[in-house]
Scaffold this motif. Structure first.
Motif, PDB file in Angstrom:
ATOM      1  N   ARG A 228      55.870  43.692  51.754  1.00 51.18           N
ATOM      2  CA  ARG A 228      56.286  43.655  50.048  1.00 51.18           C
ATOM      3  C   ARG A 228      56.622  42.464  49.477  1.00 51.18           C
ATOM      4  O   ARG A 228      57.958  42.388  49.135  1.00 51.18           O
ATOM      5  CB  ARG A 228      57.058  45.059  49.892  1.00 51.18           C
ATOM      6  CG  ARG A 228      56.989  45.502  48.429  1.00 51.18           C
ATOM      7  CD  ARG A 228      57.990  46.737  48.326  1.00 51.18           C
ATOM      8  NE  ARG A 228      58.110  47.003  46.906  1.00 51.18           N
ATOM      9  CZ  ARG A 228      59.140  47.892  46.433  1.00 51.18           C
ATOM     10  NH1 ARG A 228      59.629  48.568  47.371  1.00 51.18           N
ATOM     11  NH2 ARG A 228      59.443  48.081  45.332  1.00 51.18           N
ATOM     12  N   PRO A 229      56.093  41.216  49.564  1.00 50.84           N
ATOM     13  CA  PRO A 229      56.699  40.144  49.178  1.00 50.84           C
ATOM     14  C   PRO A 229      56.537  40.301  47.469  1.00 50.84           C
ATOM     15  O   PRO A 229      55.795  40.965  46.960  1.00 50.84           O
ATOM     16  CB  PRO A 229      55.783  38.945  49.517  1.00 50.84           C
ATOM     17  CG  PRO A 229      54.387  39.866  49.740  1.00 50.84           C
ATOM     18  CD  PRO A 229      55.011  41.113  50.509  1.00 50.84           C
ATOM     19  N   SER A 230      57.433  39.420  46.865  1.00 55.10           N
ATOM     20  CA  SER A 230      57.354  39.455  45.562  1.00 55.10           C
ATOM     21  C   SER A 230      56.341  38.555  44.997  1.00 55.10           C
ATOM     22  O   SER A 230      56.225  37.402  45.048  1.00 55.10           O
ATOM     23  CB  SER A 230      58.859  38.697  44.733  1.00 55.10           C
ATOM     24  OG  SER A 230      58.815  38.752  43.358  1.00 55.10           O
ATOM     25  N   ILE A 231      55.370  39.503  44.189  1.00 54.60           N
ATOM     26  CA  ILE A 231      54.191  38.774  43.470  1.00 54.60           C
ATOM     27  C   ILE A 231      54.659  37.962  42.383  1.00 54.60           C
ATOM     28  O   ILE A 231      54.405  36.955  42.215  1.00 54.60           O
ATOM     29  CB  ILE A 231      53.182  39.891  42.965  1.00 54.60           C
ATOM     30  CG1 ILE A 231      52.873  40.618  44.240  1.00 54.60           C
ATOM     31  CG2 ILE A 231      52.434  39.367  42.069  1.00 54.60           C
ATOM     32  CD1 ILE A 231      52.007  42.040  43.491  1.00 54.60           C
ATOM     33  N   VAL A 232      55.856  38.367  41.703  1.00 59.87           N
ATOM     34  CA  VAL A 232      56.248  37.371  40.617  1.00 59.87           C
ATOM     35  C   VAL A 232      57.031  36.254  41.159  1.00 59.87           C
ATOM     36  O   VAL A 232      56.724  35.106  40.595  1.00 59.87           O
ATOM     37  CB  VAL A 232      57.617  38.337  39.623  1.00 59.87           C
ATOM     38  CG1 VAL A 232      58.397  37.485  38.856  1.00 59.87           C
ATOM     39  CG2 VAL A 232      56.853  39.508  39.249  1.00 59.87           C
ATOM     40  N   GLN A 233      58.047  36.465  41.981  1.00 60.45           N
ATOM     41  CA  GLN A 233      58.439  35.015  42.518  1.00 60.45           C
ATOM     42  C   GLN A 233      57.577  34.312  43.228  1.00 60.45           C
ATOM     43  O   GLN A 233      57.628  32.900  43.167  1.00 60.45           O
ATOM     44  CB  GLN A 233      59.813  35.483  43.540  1.00 60.45           C
ATOM     45  CG  GLN A 233      60.645  36.370  42.903  1.00 60.45           C
ATOM     46  CD  GLN A 233      61.415  35.797  41.505  1.00 60.45           C
ATOM     47  OE1 GLN A 233      61.676  34.635  41.412  1.00 60.45           O
ATOM     48  NE2 GLN A 233      61.588  36.909  40.739  1.00 60.45           N
ATOM     49  N   GLY A 234      56.681  34.765  43.921  1.00 54.81           N
ATOM     50  CA  GLY A 234      55.532  33.981  44.666  1.00 54.81           C
ATOM     51  C   GLY A 234      54.804  33.052  43.710  1.00 54.81           C
ATOM     52  O   GLY A 234      54.551  32.048  43.924  1.00 54.81           O
ATOM     53  N   GLN A 235      54.606  33.612  42.637  1.00 52.22           N
ATOM     54  CA  GLN A 235      53.672  32.881  41.439  1.00 52.22           C
ATOM     55  C   GLN A 235      54.470  31.863  40.743  1.00 52.22           C
ATOM     56  O   GLN A 235      54.058  30.670  40.799  1.00 52.22           O
ATOM     57  CB  GLN A 235      53.260  33.946  40.274  1.00 52.22           C
ATOM     58  CG  GLN A 235      52.294  34.737  40.722  1.00 52.22           C
ATOM     59  CD  GLN A 235      51.683  35.871  39.688  1.00 52.22           C
ATOM     60  OE1 GLN A 235      50.750  35.120  38.722  1.00 52.22           O
ATOM     61  NE2 GLN A 235      51.948  36.838  39.669  1.00 52.22           N
ATOM     62  N   ILE A 236      55.954  32.141  40.543  1.00 50.51           N
ATOM     63  CA  ILE A 236      56.841  31.085  39.974  1.00 50.51           C
ATOM     64  C   ILE A 236      56.829  30.029  40.933  1.00 50.51           C
ATOM     65  O   ILE A 236      56.995  28.731  40.421  1.00 50.51           O
ATOM     66  CB  ILE A 236      58.116  31.866  39.359  1.00 50.51           C
ATOM     67  CG1 ILE A 236      58.144  32.751  38.400  1.00 50.51           C
ATOM     68  CG2 ILE A 236      59.085  30.695  39.067  1.00 50.51           C
ATOM     69  CD1 ILE A 236      59.327  33.736  38.301  1.00 50.51           C
ATOM     70  N   ALA A 237      57.275  30.402  42.166  1.00 47.09           N
ATOM     71  CA  ALA A 237      57.502  29.318  43.261  1.00 47.09           C
ATOM     72  C   ALA A 237      56.012  28.397  43.196  1.00 47.09           C
ATOM     73  O   ALA A 237      56.107  27.188  43.328  1.00 47.09           O
ATOM     74  CB  ALA A 237      57.576  29.826  44.681  1.00 47.09           C
ATOM     75  N   ALA A 238      55.142  29.208  43.259  1.00 51.81           N
ATOM     76  CA  ALA A 238      53.611  28.283  43.290  1.00 51.81           C
ATOM     77  C   ALA A 238      53.642  27.464  42.012  1.00 51.81           C
ATOM     78  O   ALA A 238      53.343  26.028  42.288  1.00 51.81           O
ATOM     79  CB  ALA A 238      52.546  29.288  43.296  1.00 51.81           C
ATOM     80  N   ALA A 239      53.822  27.958  40.922  1.00 54.22           N
ATOM     81  CA  ALA A 239      53.859  26.885  39.570  1.00 54.22           C
ATOM     82  C   ALA A 239      54.830  25.951  39.763  1.00 54.22           C
ATOM     83  O   ALA A 239      54.688  24.641  39.408  1.00 54.22           O
ATOM     84  CB  ALA A 239      54.462  27.878  38.418  1.00 54.22           C
ATOM     85  N   THR A 240      56.017  25.872  40.430  1.00 51.41           N
ATOM     86  CA  THR A 240      56.838  24.947  40.576  1.00 51.41           C
ATOM     87  C   THR A 240      56.513  23.709  41.451  1.00 51.41           C
ATOM     88  O   THR A 240      56.894  22.629  41.387  1.00 51.41           O
ATOM     89  CB  THR A 240      58.278  25.139  41.127  1.00 51.41           C
ATOM     90  OG1 THR A 240      58.369  25.861  42.316  1.00 51.41           O
ATOM     91  CG2 THR A 240      58.956  26.466  40.192  1.00 51.41           C
ATOM     92  N   SER A 241      55.418  24.009  42.216  1.00 46.90           N
ATOM     93  CA  SER A 241      55.024  23.189  43.068  1.00 46.90           C
ATOM     94  C   SER A 241      53.725  22.506  42.504  1.00 46.90           C
ATOM     95  O   SER A 241      52.811  21.584  43.295  1.00 46.90           O
ATOM     96  CB  SER A 241      54.684  23.894  44.512  1.00 46.90           C
ATOM     97  OG  SER A 241      53.533  24.563  44.412  1.00 46.90           O
ATOM     98  N   GLY A 242      53.339  22.949  41.320  1.00 47.22           N
ATOM     99  CA  GLY A 242      52.058  22.098  40.716  1.00 47.22           C
ATOM    100  C   GLY A 242      50.842  22.947  41.082  1.00 47.22           C
ATOM    101  O   GLY A 242      49.776  22.493  40.610  1.00 47.22           O
ATOM    102  N   ALA A 243      50.909  24.118  41.658  1.00 48.67           N
ATOM    103  CA  ALA A 243      49.724  25.114  41.793  1.00 48.67           C
ATOM    104  C   ALA A 243      49.354  25.542  40.505  1.00 48.67           C
ATOM    105  O   ALA A 243      49.916  25.658  39.556  1.00 48.67           O
ATOM    106  CB  ALA A 243      49.973  26.219  42.700  1.00 48.67           C
ATOM    107  N   PHE A 244      47.746  25.780  40.500  1.00 45.28           N
ATOM    108  CA  PHE A 244      47.263  26.413  39.013  1.00 45.28           C
ATOM    109  C   PHE A 244      46.062  27.078  39.610  1.00 45.28           C
ATOM    110  O   PHE A 244      45.370  27.065  40.504  1.00 45.28           O
ATOM    111  CB  PHE A 244      46.645  25.121  38.491  1.00 45.28           C
ATOM    112  CG  PHE A 244      45.978  25.415  37.030  1.00 45.28           C
ATOM    113  CD1 PHE A 244      46.918  25.414  36.124  1.00 45.28           C
ATOM    114  CD2 PHE A 244      44.637  25.726  36.852  1.00 45.28           C
ATOM    115  CE1 PHE A 244      46.234  25.903  34.620  1.00 45.28           C
ATOM    116  CE2 PHE A 244      44.272  26.051  35.668  1.00 45.28           C
ATOM    117  CZ  PHE A 244      45.034  26.184  34.589  1.00 45.28           C
ATOM    118  N   GLY A 245      45.872  28.160  38.703  1.00 45.37           N
ATOM    119  CA  GLY A 245      44.796  29.107  38.899  1.00 45.37           C
ATOM    120  C   GLY A 245      45.253  30.373  39.487  1.00 45.37           C
ATOM    121  O   GLY A 245      46.187  30.919  39.818  1.00 45.37           O
TER     122      GLY A 245
END
Length: 316
Positions: A228-245
């Motif tokens: 049950r990993p956090s979908i919210v925090q996972g997306q935010i963390a990805a966004a801080t690394s420059g991930a997109f889409g």
């Protein structure tokens, strides 16, 4: 512009409580802010509205009727325990490692819990943090997302006598999964700006120490709760690394289209009392004791609403 309004507002504070408003892993959304404040020498305390089975932890952890001081060694058989996971990670970084956990409640007992923390920790600034944006909705939007915990937290804190009270949202766009129309969020922010209640948006630079530590904390939490990993925090963390889409990091998002983007890595901050004053149903949940009461009263408000705002798409 030299000093972001968020930090300018917190500059006079001696003791700052950064609290996850919406439950689950919301407290993690406050970590970049806490890291920056700690680095600047501020005294920062972390709290979270918890979805863990707090009744399973030992009596020694309870510092008030509805407040548990979770430490790295706090014992519990519950496998889902974000507060302890965070406490252990913080201790490994040699950072203050107490995370105060509060069970989901109605407004009155939640306010009492926050009042205890304010008095015990001599808090003169409270920052409610939402992973997502549904705390910024006032009630007449096309869809409210998942407002129960966020708005209960808002109602609880607005009545506290604290010099500085802020709400900051991290993860713009994430609540589209729950039906939130983010044009309406922007409309609400514009209205708050006209009222003098908008403190602007602040990006978390991807190469900053704050972003690096945050990504590490989120990765640690994902490893601790692989089912049950956090979908919210996972997306935010990805966004801080420059991930997109449509970035995939868990099976929980299978079948949906994610839209990770730089807006998710920005704090949108507002004055808490001015935000509370714009909520159309805050008075209805004021005298609630339990979470179920909050749910039914929000639903009753929505059932009686004559007309909701018409959702609009971004024009460009």
């Amino acid at each position: 512009m030299v000093v972001p309004p968020l930090f300018a507002a917190l500059a006079p504070a001696r003791s700052i409580l950064v609290a996850g408003a919406g439950g689950g892993f919301d407290v993690y959304a406050g970590l970049p802010l806490a890291f920056a404040l700690w680095r600047g020498g501020a005294q920062v305390h972390l709290a979270n509205l918890s979805f863990s089975e707090l009744e399973l932890i030992g009596r020694e952890a309870w510092v008030a009727e509805h407040v548990a001081a979770v430490q790295p060694d706090t014992s519990s058989p519950d496998w889902y325990f974000p507060e302890r996971t965070l406490a252990r990670w913080l201790a490994a970084q040699e950072l203050p490692s107490t995370v105060y956990a509060i069970p989901p409640l109605g407004v009155q007992p939640l306010r009492a819990a926050y009042r205890h923390l304010v008095e015990q920790l001599d808090v003169d600034a409270v920052v409610l943090v939402d992973g997502g944006t549904d705390i910024l909705l006032r009630g007449d939007e096309s869809d409210l997302g998942t407002p129960v915990e966020d708005i209960t937290s808002l109602a609880a804190v607005t009545a506290l006598d604290v010099p500085v009270k802020l709400v900051t949202s991290l993860g713009f766009g994430i609540d589209a999964y729950d039906g939130v129309n983010h044009v309406e969020v922007l409309e609400n922010l514009a209205a708050l700006d006209r009222d003098g209640g908008y403190l602007g948006a602040l990006s978390i630079p991807g190469s900053s120490r704050e972003a690096t530590l945050y990504r590490d904390a989120v990765a640690d939490a994902q490893a601790a709760t692989p089912e049950r990993p956090s979908i919210v925090q996972g997306q935010i963390a990805a966004a801080t690394s420059g991930a997109f889409g449509d970035v995939r990091f868990t099976r929980r998002t299978t079948g949906g289209d994610l839209f990770v983007n730089p807006l998710m890595a920005m704090y949108f901050t507002v004055d808490l009392d001015k935000l509370a004053a714009r909520c159309l149903y805050l008075d209805r949940i004021e005298n609630t004791i339990g979470r179920r009461q909050v749910i039914t009263r929000i639903q009753a408000f929505r059932d009686e609403l004559l007309s909701a705002r018409i959702p609009r798409a971004f024009p460009h």
